[in-house]
Design a protein around this motif. Structure first.
Motif, PDB file in Angstrom:
ATOM      1  N   SER A   1       0.828  -1.215   0.000  1.00  0.00           N
ATOM      2  CA  SER A   1       0.000   0.000   0.000  1.00  0.00           C
ATOM      3  C   SER A   1       0.859   1.260   0.000  1.00  0.00           C
ATOM      4  O   SER A   1       0.591   2.204  -0.749  1.00  0.00           O
ATOM      5  CB  SER A   1      -0.933   0.007   1.217  1.00  0.00           C
TER       6      SER A   1
ATOM      7  N   GLU B   1       1.079   4.124  -2.921  1.00  0.00           N
ATOM      8  CA  GLU B   1       0.795   5.534  -2.609  1.00  0.00           C
ATOM      9  C   GLU B   1       1.947   6.447  -3.021  1.00  0.00           C
ATOM     10  O   GLU B   1       1.727   7.621  -3.325  1.00  0.00           O
ATOM     11  CB  GLU B   1       0.505   5.693  -1.120  1.00  0.00           C
TER      12      GLU B   1
ATOM     13  N   VAL C   1      -6.369   1.558  -2.762  1.00  0.00           N
ATOM     14  CA  VAL C   1      -5.332   2.594  -2.708  1.00  0.00           C
ATOM     15  C   VAL C   1      -5.437   3.517  -3.921  1.00  0.00           C
ATOM     16  O   VAL C   1      -5.065   4.681  -3.861  1.00  0.00           O
ATOM     17  CB  VAL C   1      -3.928   1.934  -2.670  1.00  0.00           C
TER      18      VAL C   1
END
Length: 73
Positions: free
Chosen positions: A15, A19, A46
């Protein structure tokens, strides 16, 4: 403190990389997934925020060129 599983660390790792805009193919390879499509399906939660960020970046790039689709350059 809650017990932390290896799977939880793996999920957090993926994740955070997504990001930070690490390409999905790279994240997929790091996780050992068979295809980037599987990674996208698993981590799609995400991606919505990334879509908005990408739209802002693209709009800034277009503005910086002075291009106006209604009147040309």
């Amino acid at each position: 403190m809650p017990r932390l599983r290896l799977h939880d660390l793996r999920h957090t790792h993926a994740s955070l990389l997504l990001e930070e805009r690490v390409p999905i193919k790279v994240v997929s390879e790091r996780l050992g997934h068979a295809t980037p499509g599987f990674t996208m399906a698993t981590y799609q939660h995400v991606l919505p925020g990334m879509q908005a960020d990408t739209s802002r970046v693209f709009a800034g790039l277009i503005r910086s060129t002075g291009f106006n689709p209604w009147r040309g350059r």
